[in-house]
Design an enzyme around this catalytic site. Structure first.
Site, PDB file in Angstrom:
ATOM      1  CD  GLU A  84      -1.863   2.301   1.233  1.00 27.57           C
ATOM      2  OE1 GLU A  84      -1.663   3.006   0.203  1.00 27.57           O
ATOM      3  OE2 GLU A  84      -1.819   2.762   2.375  1.00 27.57           O
ATOM      4  CB  CYS A  87      -2.248   6.873   1.340  1.00 28.16           C
ATOM      5  SG  CYS A  87      -0.920   6.102   2.270  1.00 28.16           S
TER       6      CYS A  87
END
Length: 480
Positions: free
Chosen positions: A251, A286
């Site tokens: 990720e 993110c």
């Protein structure tokens, strides 16, 4: 009188350990000490990995009620100690207390959801007599643990992103060795205290503060066949290249965009959500809003509202419950961001608000006219900086979103259901959030991206699928 420092232990085999290699953790806000722990030595790393390997069969065979019970216990204890845990997150990361409290609340839910998944983790039956050769046969398809997991976590969510490694591993029956970020190991170690209160077997989990330069010892070890990494792209892809035969999930972040379509009328709502989630966690998320593409019909009014909302936020002491925007994780990170903003301005961008730095704190910043290939658009800025640009059509907005090496999530402000489904089809991202910013994440849903945003998915059921593999049992001579 001799001053003594309390050493926070790390965890191997469910047991508290220390070493002579002390690690002092300080707040990026003012340098105040958050606590002192130790680096795990190579001998400690070997003991943790060997223990996880030795425990792999026992952990995989744990009854569902034992796995679920341990996860429920951690969820309840996090809720009971929520104020203490939130204060520790703020102390070591500089995250404003309001967001630290939100993170603890999410982690409580993450462990609760994992407990539910542990109870549902049953497999499925397939009848095989759909062809004559399968008469009297039935298959039981189950998911079984791939083996011990190495979980490598970042600094920006020092509790909940650790939870997203630990909780699905326990639910799947996989031992896990956690390497928390060197800047923020203390919250993960507190989580170890709660895990130590459970009945999980020795070797089922370890939490090891390890310098990044020593992490290769863990990555390379064949006794850890699964690597789950959240962090920077260059590091993540280097791990995958380094161990191509392992099951690696990554990720890696992105440069999340919000699109405001011409049919969206509640511009104040959109502006508030954009301002809040471009700057939350200091922008160190993110899926923080980084790029805004507004249809020209609404661009000017939206830009004015966004600037007004961002200007209201300001910065401050992260321990103050009223502070919304705190520092970045380090002054070096803030200097990098300032350089990117200055570069964009030199190339023609206009600063609508912010654009300055004070130590590790970057003022919430809105830029207009920033080139698409400037770092503030093309790279992950990971700071409270957003760009806003007009577009002449939804097609143009979609094209700009897709013209990126990243593809994590996108927010689309529209009330048109047909357009919502079109966005989900055409946008090259892992998730499309309709009617809100790209920063929305429910911890039980699949979460992850495409392109340089990574491979694999977090979210409890999705992570359990990554940590396990299918195994088939065929029964013969069964009357169906």
């Amino acid at each position: 009188m001799v001053n003594t420092v309390t050493i926070i232990p790390f965890w191997i085999d469910g047991k508290a350990c220390t070493s002579a290699e002390h690690l002092e953790v300080r707040s990026p806000h003012d340098g105040a000490p958050a606590g002192t722990t130790c680096h795990a030595t190579p001998a400690d790393i070997e003991r943790a990995v060997a223990s996880a390997h030795a425990a792999r069969h026992e952990t995989a065979r744990l009854p569902a009620h034992v796995r679920a019970g341990a996860l429920d216990h951690v969820s309840h204890r996090l809720a009971e100690r929520s104020d203490e845990v939130a204060a520790l997150i703020t102390a070591e990361s500089g995250k404003p207390l309001m967001w630290s409290r939100a993170e603890v609340s999410r982690a409580v839910s993450t462990f609760r959801w994992a407990a539910g998944e542990a109870r549902r983790h049953s497999g499925e039956l397939q009848r095989l007599d759909t062809d004559a050769g399968g008469t009297g046969r039935i298959a039981l398809v189950r998911r079984v643990s791939r083996g011990p997991v190495l979980g490598i976590t970042p600094f920006n969510f020092p509790l909940n992103l650790v939870a997203h490694k630990v909780a699905p591993a326990i639910a799947a029956g996989s031992p896990i060795v956690v390497k928390p970020a060197p800047a923020t190991p203390l919250t993960a170690l507190l989580l170890g205290e709660l895990l130590a209160e459970t009945d999980l077997p020795a070797g089922a989990w370890s939490v090891l503060p390890v310098p990044n330069e020593a992490a290769g010892m863990l990555v390379d070890d064949p006794r850890l066949p699964v690597v789950s990494f959240t962090g920077s792209g260059p590091v993540g892809w280097s791990i995958r290249d380094r161990v191509p035969r392992k099951h690696v999930t990554l990720e890696l972040g992105g440069n999340a965009a919000a699109i405001i379509c011409p049919d969206w009328t509640d511009l104040d709502f959109a502006a508030r959500r954009i301002a809040t989630f471009a700057t939350y966690q200091g922008g160190q998320s993110c899926i923080a809003v980084q790029r805004v593409y507004a249809h020209r019909e609404v661009y000017q009014e939206l830009a004015e509202r966004v600037v007004a909302r961002v200007t209201e936020l300001g910065t401050g002491d992260p321990t103050d419950p009223a502070t919304a925007v705190g520092p970045l994780i380090s002054e070096d990170a803030a200097r990098r961001v300032q350089g990117w903003v200055d570069e964009a301005v030199a190339a023609g961008a206009r600063v609508l608000t912010g654009g300055t730095r004070d130590g590790a704190t970057v003022a919430p910043t809105v830029l207009a006219d920033a080139g698409e290939h400037c770092a503030v658009n093309a790279e992950e800025v990971f700071a409270p900086v957003l760009t806003i640009a007009p577009v002449d059509s939804v097609d143009e907005a979609f094209a700009r979103v897709n013209d990126s090496r990243f593809g994590l999530q996108t927010g689309v402000f529209t009330t048109d259901v047909q357009l919502a489904f079109r966005a989900a089809t055409e946008l090259d991202v892992g998730g499309v959030i309709v009617g809100d910013v790209p920063s929305y994440r429910a911890d039980q849903m699949p979460y992850g991206g495409v392109k340089d945003s990574g491979i694999g998915r977090e979210g409890l059921a999705s992570a359990i699928a990554d940590f396990t593999e299918e195994r088939v049992l065929v029964l013969t001579g069964v009357e169906l």
